[in-house]
Design a protein around this motif. Structure first.
Motif, PDB file in Angstrom:
ATOM      1  N   SER A 148       0.892  -1.125   0.054  1.00 58.55           N
ATOM      2  CA  SER A 148       0.017  -0.025  -0.113  1.00 58.55           C
ATOM      3  C   SER A 148       0.931   1.300   0.157  1.00 58.55           C
ATOM      4  CB  SER A 148      -0.877   0.182   1.096  1.00 58.55           C
ATOM      5  OG  SER A 148      -1.809  -0.980   1.040  1.00 58.55           O
ATOM      6  N   ASN A 149       0.858   2.033  -1.012  1.00 57.10           N
ATOM      7  CA  ASN A 149       1.721   3.254  -1.289  1.00 57.10           C
ATOM      8  C   ASN A 149       0.773   4.463  -1.537  1.00 57.10           C
ATOM      9  OD1 ASN A 149       0.798   2.482  -3.874  1.00 57.10           O
ATOM     10  ND2 ASN A 149       2.981   2.464  -4.857  1.00 57.10           N
ATOM     11  N   TYR A 150      -0.391   4.310  -1.438  1.00 55.26           N
ATOM     12  CA  TYR A 150      -1.218   5.739  -1.871  1.00 55.26           C
ATOM     13  C   TYR A 150      -2.495   5.568  -0.842  1.00 55.26           C
ATOM     14  CZ  TYR A 150      -3.436   9.182  -4.633  1.00 55.26           C
ATOM     15  OH  TYR A 150      -3.979  10.286  -5.002  1.00 55.26           O
ATOM     16  N   PRO A 151      -2.853   6.797  -0.554  1.00 49.58           N
ATOM     17  CA  PRO A 151      -2.256   7.905  -0.739  1.00 49.58           C
ATOM     18  C   PRO A 151      -0.913   8.521   0.254  1.00 49.58           C
ATOM     19  CG  PRO A 151      -4.210   8.304   0.741  1.00 49.58           C
ATOM     20  CD  PRO A 151      -4.096   6.889   0.386  1.00 49.58           C
ATOM     21  N   ALA A 152      -0.437   9.344  -0.156  1.00 53.49           N
ATOM     22  CA  ALA A 152       0.790   9.580   0.679  1.00 53.49           C
ATOM     23  C   ALA A 152       0.654   9.558   2.153  1.00 53.49           C
ATOM     24  CB  ALA A 152       1.621  10.948   0.193  1.00 53.49           C
ATOM     25  N   GLY A 153       1.557   9.094   2.866  1.00 48.31           N
ATOM     26  CA  GLY A 153       1.420   9.275   4.335  1.00 48.31           C
ATOM     27  C   GLY A 153       0.608   8.025   5.027  1.00 48.31           C
ATOM     28  N   VAL A 154       0.372   6.941   4.104  1.00 43.67           N
ATOM     29  CA  VAL A 154      -0.325   5.859   4.771  1.00 43.67           C
ATOM     30  C   VAL A 154       0.410   5.151   5.698  1.00 43.67           C
ATOM     31  CG1 VAL A 154      -1.980   5.624   2.827  1.00 43.67           C
ATOM     32  CG2 VAL A 154       0.365   4.442   2.880  1.00 43.67           C
ATOM     33  N   PRO A 155       0.011   4.576   6.797  1.00 46.75           N
ATOM     34  CA  PRO A 155       1.029   3.692   7.781  1.00 46.75           C
ATOM     35  C   PRO A 155       1.525   2.280   7.046  1.00 46.75           C
ATOM     36  CG  PRO A 155      -1.282   3.622   8.488  1.00 46.75           C
ATOM     37  CD  PRO A 155      -1.283   4.369   7.221  1.00 46.75           C
ATOM     38  N   THR A 156       2.409   2.452   6.374  1.00 44.61           N
ATOM     39  CA  THR A 156       2.878   1.196   5.602  1.00 44.61           C
ATOM     40  C   THR A 156       3.583   0.377   6.770  1.00 44.61           C
ATOM     41  OG1 THR A 156       2.982   2.414   3.762  1.00 44.61           O
ATOM     42  CG2 THR A 156       4.374   0.290   3.625  1.00 44.61           C
ATOM     43  N   SER A 157       3.537  -0.652   6.599  1.00 44.66           N
ATOM     44  CA  SER A 157       4.166  -1.790   7.656  1.00 44.66           C
ATOM     45  C   SER A 157       4.767  -2.986   6.718  1.00 44.66           C
ATOM     46  CB  SER A 157       3.248  -2.299   8.557  1.00 44.66           C
ATOM     47  OG  SER A 157       2.299  -3.298   7.780  1.00 44.66           O
ATOM     48  N   SER A 158       5.390  -3.877   7.463  1.00 41.16           N
ATOM     49  CA  SER A 158       5.821  -4.983   6.790  1.00 41.16           C
ATOM     50  C   SER A 158       4.986  -6.297   6.579  1.00 41.16           C
ATOM     51  CB  SER A 158       7.005  -5.704   7.683  1.00 41.16           C
ATOM     52  OG  SER A 158       6.562  -6.039   8.799  1.00 41.16           O
ATOM     53  N   LEU A 159       3.711  -5.931   6.833  1.00 36.38           N
ATOM     54  CA  LEU A 159       2.474  -7.081   6.767  1.00 36.38           C
ATOM     55  C   LEU A 159       2.280  -7.286   5.360  1.00 36.38           C
ATOM     56  CD1 LEU A 159      -0.297  -5.479   9.203  1.00 36.38           C
ATOM     57  CD2 LEU A 159       1.375  -7.277   9.738  1.00 36.38           C
ATOM     58  N   SER A 160       2.172  -8.733   4.934  1.00 37.19           N
ATOM     59  CA  SER A 160       1.736  -8.983   3.561  1.00 37.19           C
ATOM     60  C   SER A 160       0.238  -9.343   3.324  1.00 37.19           C
ATOM     61  CB  SER A 160       2.634 -10.403   3.243  1.00 37.19           C
ATOM     62  OG  SER A 160       2.256 -10.575   2.173  1.00 37.19           O
ATOM     63  N   GLY A 161      -0.263  -9.031   2.377  1.00 39.86           N
ATOM     64  CA  GLY A 161      -1.384  -9.443   2.044  1.00 39.86           C
ATOM     65  C   GLY A 161      -1.411 -10.459   1.378  1.00 39.86           C
ATOM     66  N   LEU A 162      -0.495 -10.951   0.748  1.00 37.49           N
ATOM     67  CA  LEU A 162      -0.531 -11.999   0.057  1.00 37.49           C
ATOM     68  C   LEU A 162      -0.087 -13.506   1.034  1.00 37.49           C
ATOM     69  CD1 LEU A 162       1.663 -10.948  -3.193  1.00 37.49           C
ATOM     70  CD2 LEU A 162      -0.644 -11.496  -2.722  1.00 37.49           C
ATOM     71  N   THR A 163       0.855 -13.226   1.721  1.00 38.82           N
ATOM     72  CA  THR A 163       0.925 -14.362   2.807  1.00 38.82           C
ATOM     73  C   THR A 163       1.012 -13.723   4.251  1.00 38.82           C
ATOM     74  OG1 THR A 163       3.383 -13.753   2.618  1.00 38.82           O
ATOM     75  CG2 THR A 163       2.407 -15.404   1.267  1.00 38.82           C
ATOM     76  N   PRO A 164      -0.431 -13.308   4.736  1.00 36.69           N
ATOM     77  CA  PRO A 164      -0.567 -12.825   5.962  1.00 36.69           C
ATOM     78  C   PRO A 164       0.026 -13.724   7.255  1.00 36.69           C
ATOM     79  CG  PRO A 164      -2.714 -13.491   5.100  1.00 36.69           C
ATOM     80  CD  PRO A 164      -1.645 -13.680   3.838  1.00 36.69           C
ATOM     81  N   ASN A 165       0.497 -12.644   8.056  1.00 38.19           N
ATOM     82  CA  ASN A 165       0.897 -13.438   9.492  1.00 38.19           C
ATOM     83  C   ASN A 165      -0.048 -12.868  10.244  1.00 38.19           C
ATOM     84  OD1 ASN A 165       2.454 -13.603  11.918  1.00 38.19           O
ATOM     85  ND2 ASN A 165       3.972 -14.467  10.753  1.00 38.19           N
ATOM     86  N   ILE A 166      -0.946 -13.987  10.896  1.00 36.45           N
ATOM     87  CA  ILE A 166      -1.920 -13.494  12.010  1.00 36.45           C
ATOM     88  C   ILE A 166      -1.276 -12.989  13.353  1.00 36.45           C
ATOM     89  CG2 ILE A 166      -3.795 -14.415  13.473  1.00 36.45           C
ATOM     90  CD1 ILE A 166      -4.449 -16.366  11.174  1.00 36.45           C
ATOM     91  N   GLU A 167      -0.087 -13.504  13.695  1.00 34.36           N
ATOM     92  CA  GLU A 167       0.432 -12.836  14.884  1.00 34.36           C
ATOM     93  C   GLU A 167       1.010 -11.539  14.570  1.00 34.36           C
ATOM     94  OE1 GLU A 167       4.598 -14.082  17.800  1.00 34.36           O
ATOM     95  OE2 GLU A 167       4.014 -15.397  16.201  1.00 34.36           O
ATOM     96  N   ALA A 168       1.598 -11.298  13.656  1.00 39.22           N
ATOM     97  CA  ALA A 168       2.237 -10.048  13.160  1.00 39.22           C
ATOM     98  C   ALA A 168       0.925  -8.915  13.137  1.00 39.22           C
ATOM     99  CB  ALA A 168       2.779  -9.828  11.953  1.00 39.22           C
ATOM    100  N   ILE A 169      -0.250  -9.396  12.545  1.00 37.73           N
ATOM    101  CA  ILE A 169      -1.366  -8.467  12.426  1.00 37.73           C
ATOM    102  C   ILE A 169      -1.965  -8.150  13.788  1.00 37.73           C
ATOM    103  CG2 ILE A 169      -3.717  -8.364  11.704  1.00 37.73           C
ATOM    104  CD1 ILE A 169      -2.989 -10.094   9.259  1.00 37.73           C
ATOM    105  N   VAL A 170      -2.155  -9.183  14.719  1.00 37.70           N
ATOM    106  CA  VAL A 170      -2.738  -9.148  15.930  1.00 37.70           C
ATOM    107  C   VAL A 170      -1.926  -8.229  16.839  1.00 37.70           C
ATOM    108  CG1 VAL A 170      -3.161 -10.170  18.189  1.00 37.70           C
ATOM    109  CG2 VAL A 170      -3.695 -11.160  16.004  1.00 37.70           C
ATOM    110  N   LYS A 171      -0.607  -7.814  16.445  1.00 38.11           N
ATOM    111  CA  LYS A 171       0.086  -6.729  17.339  1.00 38.11           C
ATOM    112  C   LYS A 171      -0.269  -5.495  17.224  1.00 38.11           C
ATOM    113  CE  LYS A 171       4.500  -9.453  17.354  1.00 38.11           C
ATOM    114  NZ  LYS A 171       6.006  -9.483  16.786  1.00 38.11           N
ATOM    115  N   TYR A 172      -1.230  -5.196  16.259  1.00 36.34           N
ATOM    116  CA  TYR A 172      -1.666  -3.928  15.698  1.00 36.34           C
ATOM    117  C   TYR A 172      -3.060  -3.667  16.480  1.00 36.34           C
ATOM    118  CZ  TYR A 172       1.791  -3.030  12.616  1.00 36.34           C
ATOM    119  OH  TYR A 172       3.145  -2.707  11.899  1.00 36.34           O
TER     120      TYR A 172
END
Length: 334
Positions: A102-126
């Protein structure tokens, strides 16, 4: 694995295209997806804010009935298109993390999360109270549902109405129905105006939509982008080569493309990180100098991100195609 059109960079798609024979199995399932859901009853008092009064709300994304109990305040988006949709409907302050593409619009809170291979543990941290994705992989829905986190799967749109319905649905899910409706109305108005100006009857104008090169993959009129191009009545050279197994994305030989003599070439792989197939690169391909689109300089490098998404910037894609159509029509008339 079928290619996934929701991305900010083309490379993953190209790899999938070159290794799959059934290119978009997911596309076949899209026709029944993306329908907007119906609001459930609200238990909020009359003194509550309009947003609060619209909850709980029950929606029907592609993963079935989903109830959002209260207005979400910590949304995680695992889809570049969904990210754009959420910001367009006014839910930007509720978004706490978006996927790495996700790179639009400018300033979005980009993370290392993946939509193709999602990691539930990483998502839950948010600590999300709503997760939006374009596909259910790695047990995403089941895993988060067990934790009480509602998930909306908003897959690649198969037609324009799907794109509009997803925006409206995300408006309902986030408490921004009015802004979502306005966004859709504005999109429809801009697209209608653009098509009216450029004309919708260009059946005498043929085009080649390049998804990737080496090997060459294209998109037929049955795909989402093909239907967008069809707004102008264009003739798609890939249609004649389509097979039931290719999901609307046939692999074409160089000989086929050259012999089809397209008058317009639309590149969806021209970005530096997406294949780098610029108009100059295409014009220099051996044997392509006989193609009308090459001879008349009617090779258009589309905005790769806009061309691969189906969100609020869709009018920009329509505008790019309209300009290309008008130029190609002028060139062919000479």
């Amino acid at each position: 694995m079928a290619p996934h059109p929701d991305r900010s960079r083309r490379t993953p798609l190209v790899r999938a295209l070159t290794t799959a024979t059934a290119l978009v199995a997911a596309t076949a399932a899209l026709a029944g997806c993306g329908s907007s859901g119906k609001s459930g009853s609200s238990t909020a008092s009359t003194a509550a804010s309009p947003a609060a009064a619209s909850f709980p709300v029950t929606l029907t994304p592609s993963n079935g009935s989903v109830t959002v109990k209260s207005q979400p305040q910590r949304i995680v988006s695992l889809s570049p298109t969904a990210t754009e949709d959420l910001y367009a409907v006014g839910a930007d302050k509720q978004v706490v993390a978006v996927d790495s593409n996700s790179n639009y619009p400018a300033g979005v809170p980009t993370s290392s999360l993946s939509g193709l291979t999602p990691n539930i543990e990483a998502i839950v941290k948010y600590q999300p109270d709503l997760v939006v994705a374009s596909q259910d992989t790695n047990g995403l829905v089941a895993g988060l549902t067990k934790l009480g986190v509602p998930v909306l799967i908003e897959p690649a749109a198969a037609k324009l109405d799907d794109a509009y319905q997803q925006i409206e649905q995300l408006g309902q899910a986030t408490g921004h129905t009015t802004q979502a409706a306005k966004t859709v109305a504005d999109m429809k108005s801009k697209i209608a105006d653009t098509v009216k100006q450029a004309g919708g009857n260009h059946s005498d104008l043929s085009y080649f939509w390049e998804v990737s090169a080496n090997p060459y993959y294209s998109a037929t009129s049955t795909t989402f982008v093909g239907q967008v191009a069809s707004l102008f009545g264009l003739k798609n050279i890939a249609d004649a080569a389509a097979k039931a197994s290719d999901g609307g994305y046939p692999q074409l030989s160089q000989e086929y493309i050259v012999s089809a003599q397209p008058q317009l070439i639309l590149l969806a792989d021209n970005g530096a990180n997406d294949g780098g197939q610029s108009p100059q690169v295409v014009a220099a391909r051996p044997g392509w100098n006989t193609v009308p689109a090459v001879k008349n300089n009617q090779i258009v490098g589309l905005d790769d991100d806009v061309a691969s998404r189906w969100g609020p910037r869709l009018p920009e894609l329509v505008s790019q195609i309209a300009q290309a159509v008008q130029h190609a029509s002028t060139a062919s008339a000479k």
